[in-house]
Design a protein around this motif. Sequence first.
Motif, mmCIF file in Angstrom:
data_model
loop_
_atom_site.group_PDB
_atom_site.id
_atom_site.type_symbol
_atom_site.label_atom_id
_atom_site.label_comp_id
_atom_site.label_asym_id
_atom_site.label_seq_id
_atom_site.Cartn_x
_atom_site.Cartn_y
_atom_site.Cartn_z
ATOM 1 N N ALA A 183 0.946 -1.108 0.036
ATOM 2 C CA ALA A 183 -0.043 -0.216 0.143
ATOM 3 C C ALA A 183 0.923 1.270 0.092
ATOM 4 C CB ALA A 183 -0.846 0.068 1.102
ATOM 5 N N GLY A 184 2.121 1.079 0.478
ATOM 6 C CA GLY A 184 3.253 2.059 0.586
ATOM 7 C C GLY A 184 3.656 2.561 -0.697
ATOM 8 N N VAL A 185 3.666 1.671 -1.860
ATOM 9 C CA VAL A 185 4.339 1.810 -3.057
ATOM 10 C C VAL A 185 3.529 2.610 -3.869
ATOM 11 C CG1 VAL A 185 5.092 0.590 -5.142
ATOM 12 C CG2 VAL A 185 5.483 -0.423 -2.721
ATOM 13 N N LEU A 186 4.112 3.502 -4.663
ATOM 14 C CA LEU A 186 3.350 4.377 -5.504
ATOM 15 C C LEU A 186 2.731 3.725 -6.402
ATOM 16 C CD1 LEU A 186 2.365 7.169 -6.599
ATOM 17 C CD2 LEU A 186 4.396 7.392 -7.700
ATOM 18 N N ALA A 187 1.154 3.869 -6.882
ATOM 19 C CA ALA A 187 0.349 3.031 -8.025
ATOM 20 C C ALA A 187 1.189 3.356 -9.238
ATOM 21 C CB ALA A 187 -0.984 3.525 -7.892
ATOM 22 N N PRO A 188 1.265 2.385 -9.953
ATOM 23 C CA PRO A 188 2.009 2.542 -11.221
ATOM 24 C C PRO A 188 1.022 3.451 -12.200
ATOM 25 C CG PRO A 188 0.866 0.177 -11.137
ATOM 26 C CD PRO A 188 0.910 0.908 -9.831
ATOM 27 N N THR B 218 -6.228 3.505 5.018
ATOM 28 C CA THR B 218 -7.173 2.437 5.142
ATOM 29 C C THR B 218 -6.485 1.075 5.361
ATOM 30 O OG1 THR B 218 -8.791 3.562 3.479
ATOM 31 C CG2 THR B 218 -8.905 1.119 3.596
ATOM 32 N N VAL B 219 -5.426 0.832 4.632
ATOM 33 C CA VAL B 219 -4.758 -0.494 4.959
ATOM 34 C C VAL B 219 -4.209 -0.532 6.270
ATOM 35 C CG1 VAL B 219 -2.742 -2.183 4.178
ATOM 36 C CG2 VAL B 219 -4.651 -0.983 2.437
ATOM 37 N N ALA C 9 8.591 12.146 -5.535
ATOM 38 C CA ALA C 9 8.509 12.974 -6.791
ATOM 39 C C ALA C 9 7.087 13.378 -6.899
ATOM 40 C CB ALA C 9 8.730 11.876 -7.850
ATOM 41 N N LEU C 10 6.322 12.497 -6.449
ATOM 42 C CA LEU C 10 4.716 13.074 -6.587
ATOM 43 C C LEU C 10 4.406 14.195 -5.681
ATOM 44 C CD1 LEU C 10 2.041 12.357 -7.969
ATOM 45 C CD2 LEU C 10 1.322 10.940 -5.752
ATOM 46 N N GLN D 296 -3.518 12.654 -2.437
ATOM 47 C CA GLN D 296 -4.521 12.623 -1.518
ATOM 48 C C GLN D 296 -5.220 11.038 -1.273
ATOM 49 O OE1 GLN D 296 -8.183 14.616 -2.307
ATOM 50 N NE2 GLN D 296 -8.386 15.192 0.048
ATOM 51 N N ARG D 297 -5.389 10.756 -2.759
ATOM 52 C CA ARG D 297 -5.858 9.444 -2.851
ATOM 53 C C ARG D 297 -4.942 8.344 -2.073
ATOM 54 N NH1 ARG D 297 -9.528 5.674 -2.058
ATOM 55 N NH2 ARG D 297 -9.617 4.044 -3.776
ATOM 56 N N GLU D 298 -3.707 8.571 -2.468
ATOM 57 C CA GLU D 298 -2.604 7.464 -1.901
ATOM 58 C C GLU D 298 -2.614 7.560 -0.473
ATOM 59 O OE1 GLU D 298 0.121 5.684 -4.087
ATOM 60 O OE2 GLU D 298 -1.656 5.492 -5.118
ATOM 61 N N LEU D 299 -2.721 8.665 0.037
ATOM 62 C CA LEU D 299 -2.644 8.851 1.530
ATOM 63 C C LEU D 299 -3.955 8.057 2.014
ATOM 64 C CD1 LEU D 299 -1.406 12.389 2.213
ATOM 65 C CD2 LEU D 299 -0.379 10.463 2.966
#
Length: 213
Positions: free
Chosen positions: A98-103, A123-124, A153-154, A115-118
């Motif tokens: 869950a901590g890895v940036l979505a490809p 949640t996980v 980078a994000l 915001q969505r990544e956080l």
Amino acid sequence: MMIGDSSNWNYVKAIKFLNESALIAARLGIYEVVNEILKAYIRSVSFTDELGHHMLSFAVLSRQEKVFNLVYQVCHPMVRDQLTMWKNNIGVTILHMAGVLAPSSEIPGAALQMQRELQWFKTVEDLFHPSLQRKHDFSGKTAREVFTETHDALVEKGEKLMKDTATSCSVVAALIITIVFTAAFTVPGGIDSQGKPIFFRELSFKSLPSLLP
């Protein structure tokens, strides 16, 4: 997709015919297929690929929220604990995933994506006991450290976008103020060659005493 009644499946048959389909469907977020497979053979939730990934880990890594919720809800609590405490062959938990940036992301803009990544990570993370949240992978990193590193980078992109947006808004605001200021102090109709307002003798003009010379 109709797979059939659960009585038609045993472990040997399910692992042969359902395993690959279940994992692919979980990774791609095909909720209907995952749902049918789980109804046909609930133990398929523990099926893994050659690297040890199961449906829940694929759902987490691929950000498949509907599949994640489905798998988590239908699991027996003991199985659920086993899946959340699972590690692959390099010590990575689903929290690390869950901590890895979505490809890739369908969310426009770095700020909204961050915001969505956080939200997803939180949640996980809430599924884990605080002591388990601090577990390290084989490279010695916690899930939060993985999140920070892979999202650097994000974050920079989001900050730059916010600064550029603020600058653009400032320029537009300055232009609007200039136009309004100019319009407020411009004599309606202009002035003649002698420097007097052209509409000086008009009744409507005389209703604006602040503009009279």
